[in-house]
Design a protein around this motif. Structure first.
Motif, PDB file in Angstrom:
ATOM      1  N   LEU A  71       0.819  -1.213   0.000  1.00  0.00           N
ATOM      2  CA  LEU A  71       0.000   0.000   0.000  1.00  0.00           C
ATOM      3  C   LEU A  71       0.853   1.262   0.000  1.00  0.00           C
ATOM      4  N   THR A  84     -14.636   7.252  -4.323  1.00  0.00           N
ATOM      5  CA  THR A  84     -13.589   6.419  -3.731  1.00  0.00           C
ATOM      6  C   THR A  84     -13.942   6.049  -2.296  1.00  0.00           C
ATOM      7  N   MET A  85     -14.373   7.022  -1.514  1.00  0.00           N
ATOM      8  CA  MET A  85     -14.737   6.753  -0.122  1.00  0.00           C
ATOM      9  C   MET A  85     -15.926   5.804  -0.024  1.00  0.00           C
ATOM     10  N   VAL A 113     -16.827   3.518  -2.264  1.00  0.00           N
ATOM     11  CA  VAL A 113     -16.384   2.184  -2.682  1.00  0.00           C
ATOM     12  C   VAL A 113     -15.625   1.493  -1.556  1.00  0.00           C
ATOM     13  N   ILE A 114     -14.707   2.203  -0.922  1.00  0.00           N
ATOM     14  CA  ILE A 114     -13.932   1.615   0.179  1.00  0.00           C
ATOM     15  C   ILE A 114     -14.852   1.236   1.339  1.00  0.00           C
ATOM     16  N   ALA A 115     -15.768   2.136   1.718  1.00  0.00           N
ATOM     17  CA  ALA A 115     -16.686   1.852   2.829  1.00  0.00           C
ATOM     18  C   ALA A 115     -17.605   0.677   2.487  1.00  0.00           C
ATOM     19  N   THR A 170     -17.037  -1.789   0.402  1.00  0.00           N
ATOM     20  CA  THR A 170     -16.243  -3.018   0.411  1.00  0.00           C
ATOM     21  C   THR A 170     -16.019  -3.496   1.838  1.00  0.00           C
ATOM     22  N   TYR A 171     -15.686  -2.562   2.721  1.00  0.00           N
ATOM     23  CA  TYR A 171     -15.443  -2.918   4.121  1.00  0.00           C
ATOM     24  C   TYR A 171     -16.711  -3.486   4.761  1.00  0.00           C
TER      25      TYR A 171
END
Length: 162
Positions: free
Chosen positions: A111, A136-137, A139-141, A143-144
């Motif tokens: 990373l 982006t935020m 998508v990341i949230a 996925t988590y």
């Protein structure tokens, strides 16, 4: 300055040297993090990272050398599975040494490398604007949370108390 990743598909001495250099730097940083963070012996971690780096190098070389349209990750996965498969003479050694390398120490270095790579194209990222940051935020949230939900369901189905 030496470019660490060659874009062309051909395999040149320069390209192989760049991959070896990149994998060596990556391995050394990972081994140090693995020693500091998890207390694994340096020699065992270094051998484990050497095995992983060699598998990666062979996979990247096969992708570029063979006329098939197969991603290097497939070659890397197949090689790794094969040499660690029970009954194969290399399995015990590979499993012992690779188990001395924690996944989180590898991911941390990876990373950081990705972050540096994104820093090179910061102007392109800024051109996307504030909408790209929101996407982006999200998508990341997503996925988590999606991963957490699936993990919770699997744990409950296997009888682990919630």
């Amino acid at each position: 300055m030496v470019e660490l990743i060659d874009e062309p598909v051909d395999v040149s001495t320069h390209g192989v040297f760049n991959w070896i250099l990149l994998l060596t730097i990556f391995s050394v940083i990972t081994v140090i993090g693995n020693f500091i963070g998890y207390g694994h012996p340096l020699a065992d971690s270094f051998i484990g990272m050497g095995i992983l780096a060699l598998i990666t190098l062979i996979g990247v070389w096969l992708e570029r050398k063979l006329p098939l349209d197969i991603s290097s990750i497939i070659y890397i996965s197949v090689i790794g599975i094969f040499i660690a498969f029970p009954g194969v003479p290399t399995s015990e050694t590979v499993l012992y040494y690779v188990s001395k390398v924690e996944l989180l120490s590898i991911v941390t270095v990876f990373l950081a490398y990705v972050g540096i790579g994104m820093g090179k194209s910061w102007d392109e990222f800024k051109a996307l604007g504030w909408r790209a940051i929101i996407v982006t935020m999200l998508v990341i949230a997503s996925t988590y949370f999606g991963s957490a939900i699936v993990a919770h369901i699997v744990l409950v189905m296997t009888g682990v108390p919630a």
